[in-house]
Design a protein around this motif. Structure first.
Motif, short mmCIF file in Angstrom:
data_model
loop_
_atom_site.label_atom_id
_atom_site.label_comp_id
_atom_site.label_asym_id
_atom_site.label_seq_id
_atom_site.Cartn_x
_atom_site.Cartn_y
_atom_site.Cartn_z
N SER A 1 34.14 -40.49 -158.49
CA SER A 1 33.30 -41.52 -157.87
C SER A 1 32.43 -40.90 -156.77
O SER A 1 32.56 -39.71 -156.46
CB SER A 1 34.17 -42.63 -157.28
OG SER A 1 34.83 -42.15 -156.10
N ASN A 2 31.57 -41.74 -156.21
CA ASN A 2 30.76 -41.35 -155.07
C ASN A 2 31.18 -42.09 -153.80
O ASN A 2 30.36 -42.29 -152.89
CB ASN A 2 29.28 -41.62 -155.36
CG ASN A 2 28.74 -40.73 -156.48
OD1 ASN A 2 28.87 -39.50 -156.42
ND2 ASN A 2 28.16 -41.34 -157.49
N LEU A 3 32.42 -42.49 -153.73
CA LEU A 3 32.92 -43.22 -152.58
C LEU A 3 32.85 -42.36 -151.31
O LEU A 3 33.12 -41.15 -151.36
CB LEU A 3 34.37 -43.63 -152.81
CG LEU A 3 34.63 -44.77 -153.80
CD1 LEU A 3 36.11 -44.82 -154.16
CD2 LEU A 3 34.17 -46.11 -153.22
N ASN A 4 32.50 -42.98 -150.20
CA ASN A 4 32.61 -42.31 -148.91
C ASN A 4 34.08 -42.13 -148.57
O ASN A 4 34.90 -43.04 -148.80
CB ASN A 4 31.93 -43.13 -147.82
CG ASN A 4 30.42 -43.14 -147.94
OD1 ASN A 4 29.82 -42.13 -148.30
ND2 ASN A 4 29.81 -44.28 -147.67
N GLU B 1 34.28 -48.40 -156.18
CA GLU B 1 32.86 -48.10 -156.05
C GLU B 1 32.01 -49.21 -156.65
O GLU B 1 30.99 -49.61 -156.07
CB GLU B 1 32.54 -46.76 -156.73
CG GLU B 1 31.10 -46.33 -156.57
CD GLU B 1 30.81 -44.98 -157.21
OE1 GLU B 1 29.73 -44.43 -156.95
OE2 GLU B 1 31.66 -44.49 -157.98
N SER B 2 32.45 -49.75 -157.77
CA SER B 2 31.66 -50.78 -158.46
C SER B 2 31.55 -52.07 -157.67
O SER B 2 30.56 -52.80 -157.80
CB SER B 2 32.27 -51.06 -159.85
OG SER B 2 33.49 -51.80 -159.72
N ILE B 3 32.55 -52.39 -156.84
CA ILE B 3 32.50 -53.64 -156.08
C ILE B 3 31.87 -53.44 -154.70
O ILE B 3 31.71 -54.40 -153.94
CB ILE B 3 33.89 -54.28 -155.94
CG1 ILE B 3 34.84 -53.40 -155.13
CG2 ILE B 3 34.46 -54.60 -157.32
CD1 ILE B 3 36.18 -54.07 -154.84
N GLY B 4 31.51 -52.20 -154.35
CA GLY B 4 30.78 -51.96 -153.12
C GLY B 4 31.61 -51.64 -151.90
O GLY B 4 31.15 -51.83 -150.77
N VAL B 5 32.83 -51.15 -152.11
CA VAL B 5 33.65 -50.72 -150.97
C VAL B 5 32.90 -49.65 -150.18
O VAL B 5 32.31 -48.74 -150.75
CB VAL B 5 35.02 -50.19 -151.46
CG1 VAL B 5 35.75 -49.42 -150.38
CG2 VAL B 5 35.88 -51.36 -151.95
N ASP B 6 32.92 -49.74 -148.85
CA ASP B 6 32.11 -48.87 -148.02
C ASP B 6 32.73 -47.49 -147.81
O ASP B 6 32.00 -46.52 -147.55
CB ASP B 6 31.87 -49.54 -146.67
CG ASP B 6 31.06 -50.82 -146.82
OD1 ASP B 6 29.84 -50.72 -147.02
OD2 ASP B 6 31.65 -51.91 -146.78
N ALA B 7 34.05 -47.39 -147.87
CA ALA B 7 34.72 -46.10 -147.75
C ALA B 7 36.18 -46.26 -148.12
O ALA B 7 36.72 -47.37 -148.14
CB ALA B 7 34.61 -45.54 -146.33
N VAL B 8 36.83 -45.14 -148.41
CA VAL B 8 38.28 -45.12 -148.61
C VAL B 8 38.89 -44.19 -147.58
O VAL B 8 38.25 -43.22 -147.12
CB VAL B 8 38.66 -44.66 -150.04
CG1 VAL B 8 38.28 -45.74 -151.04
CG2 VAL B 8 38.01 -43.33 -150.40
N ILE B 9 40.12 -44.48 -147.18
CA ILE B 9 40.83 -43.71 -146.15
C ILE B 9 41.90 -42.89 -146.85
O ILE B 9 42.79 -43.44 -147.51
CB ILE B 9 41.45 -44.66 -145.11
CG1 ILE B 9 40.35 -45.49 -144.44
CG2 ILE B 9 42.23 -43.87 -144.06
CD1 ILE B 9 40.88 -46.60 -143.54
N VAL B 10 41.84 -41.56 -146.69
CA VAL B 10 42.65 -40.66 -147.51
C VAL B 10 43.34 -39.61 -146.63
O VAL B 10 42.77 -39.12 -145.66
CB VAL B 10 41.77 -39.94 -148.56
CG1 VAL B 10 42.62 -39.12 -149.52
CG2 VAL B 10 40.92 -40.94 -149.33
N SER B 11 44.59 -39.27 -146.99
CA SER B 11 45.35 -38.24 -146.27
C SER B 11 45.44 -36.93 -147.04
O SER B 11 45.50 -35.85 -146.44
CB SER B 11 46.79 -38.72 -146.01
OG SER B 11 46.82 -39.95 -145.36
N ASP B 12 45.49 -37.02 -148.36
CA ASP B 12 45.90 -35.93 -149.23
C ASP B 12 44.68 -35.17 -149.77
O ASP B 12 43.76 -35.78 -150.32
CB ASP B 12 46.74 -36.52 -150.37
CG ASP B 12 47.37 -35.49 -151.26
OD1 ASP B 12 46.64 -34.71 -151.89
OD2 ASP B 12 48.62 -35.48 -151.36
N LEU B 13 44.68 -33.85 -149.65
CA LEU B 13 43.57 -33.04 -150.13
C LEU B 13 43.37 -33.19 -151.63
O LEU B 13 42.23 -33.26 -152.12
CB LEU B 13 43.81 -31.57 -149.77
CG LEU B 13 42.70 -30.58 -150.12
CD1 LEU B 13 41.39 -30.97 -149.44
CD2 LEU B 13 43.11 -29.17 -149.71
N GLY B 14 44.46 -33.27 -152.38
CA GLY B 14 44.34 -33.46 -153.82
C GLY B 14 43.72 -34.80 -154.16
O GLY B 14 42.94 -34.92 -155.12
#
Length: 409
Positions: free
Chosen positions: A108-111, A86-99
């Motif tokens: 964080s506030n990551l998309n 988040e601090s370096i400005g990544v636009d989103a993360v790609i996630v599979s796992d609900l946990g």
């Protein structure tokens, strides 16, 4: 006119810069942990910072994969890593796992984009994922474009689809063959692609000594479905290939960039599609097909070749790493000799063809041959127009000798 995003893979910084130069709107990549491509180079924290800066300078976005299925012990350091992203400005993360989604939202506030590994295949699941804070669904590859569009319409959430590249034989990639054959977990970044290997098939009635390939999938291409992606408002067209070469990444991005822009401008025609198909055939592939984009994939989706992949009509020679008014500086991945015919792929327009009639080492010494992994200098090709189109990050190719011999036979 609205256009879908063109999303490209990056194994490292070189691939990222090539993809953006050839027209990618966004790049997906992995850090050193939490991803499903453990054998890719992947990005250090410092390289991730560089990637974000370069992408944002060129109006592109960066999505980082956190798509492995984690055990409790894997969560150590995840919160801090998300805060760093988040601090370096990544636009989103790609996630599979609900946990993992919950851990990301707590730290964080990551998309968050839902990975195709989560196998979202219906609007009810789409609505549920939306409630967890997911901003985009990368739907399962088992869906048609029309089905994906219906999910987008009913759930009111962005939908992304794979449109090109290697396909997995398992349902949404949920495969455990590597776990049993190599002790490596496919769902935690350890897949060894056991499905690509030849096997003996035995039944109670029949035993054969012949080797067969029955789990290896053909490669996906969606060039003939560009209009459908627009019509169903699929927000992002995704190219597979974080293990692939700069040649693959650059040329594939160029082809899809041209097709997307042409459709938006109302100029896409049959001739352009023929050129696109020919260009995509120039890189190694496993016989293209449309996957499940229009109808569910069936037995004709199997790539029957027992080993490797088809040689493309061209081979990757190297990458332009610099230019001067008179010369091109190449980083070679294959040897180069005087007299060879090569093609430079500009970011726009046709390939620039020429013969190497002079060859110099990086120090200026005239040579007749340079080995792979060398840096060489060659004079720019004759016309001013051609020379003006040659730029840093252009990929360079030459005719495949293997393909020419096969065609001659």
């Amino acid at each position: 006119m609205w256009k879908p995003e063109l999303l490209a893979p990056a194994k490292n910084l070189e691939r990222l810069k090539v993809a953006i130069a050839y027209g990618a709107d966004a790049i997906y990549l992995g850090g050193q942990k939490y991803g499903l491509r453990a054998r890719a180079d992947n990005f250090t924290d410092y390289e991730l910072e560089q990637a974000v800066v370069f992408a944002h300078q060129h109006n592109a976005k960066i999505y980082v994969t956190l798509n492995a299925f984690l055990h409790d012990s894997d969560f150590v350091g995840l919160a801090e890593y998300c805060q760093f992203l988040e601090s370096i400005g990544v636009d989103a993360v790609i996630v599979s796992d609900l946990g993992v989604i919950r851990a990301i939202r707590n730290s964080s506030n990551l998309n968050i984009h839902l990975s195709t590994q989560a196998s979202c295949l219906n609007s009810y699941a789409g609505l549920l994922w939306k409630q967890t804070g997911v901003k985009r669904l990368i739907v399962g590859r088992e869906l048609t474009i029309a089905e994906a569009g219906a999910i987008r319409e009913k759930s009111g959430i962005e939908v992304e689809m794979f449109t090109h590249g290697a396909m997995c034989m398992a349902y949404s990639g949920h495969c455990t063959i590597s776990n049993f054959t190599a002790g490596r977990d496919s769902n935690r970044g350890g897949c060894i692609q056991s499905c690509r290997l030849p096997y003996h098939l035995e039944t109670e009635e029949n035993k054969s000594d012949d080797l067969v390939s029955f789990m290896s999938s053909r490669d996906l291409w969606g060039i003939y479905q560009i209009g459908e992606f627009f019509q169903h408002q699929i927000c992002s067209l995704k190219i597979e290939g974080r293990m692939k070469s700069s040649f693959y990444v650059g040329l594939t991005c160029k082809v899809y960039r041209q097709l997307i822009d042409a459709y938006a401008a109302g100029t896409l025609n049959a001739e352009m599609l023929q050129v696109a198909a020919r260009e995509l055939q120039s890189v190694p592939n496993r016989d293209y097909f449309s996957g499940s984009l229009e109808t569910p994939a069936s037995k004709d989706s199997v790539f029957g070749q027992l080993s490797g992949i088809n040689t493309g009509t061209y081979e990757y020679l190297g990458l332009v790493v610099d230019t001067t008014p008179d010369e091109i500086v190449l980083q070679l991945v294959e040897p180069l000799a005087l007299g060879e015919e090569i093609e430079i792929i500009p970011f726009q327009g046709e390939a620039i063809r020429g013969r190497v009639d002079r060859l110099f080492s990086i120090t200026g010494e005239s040579v007749e041959f340079m080995r792979q992994d060398s840096i060489v200098r060659i004079p720019k090709f004759s016309t001013a127009t051609k020379a003006a189109n040659i730029a840093k990050y252009n990929v360079v190719r030459f005719k495949s000798a293997v393909k020419e011999v096969a065609n001659a036979i």
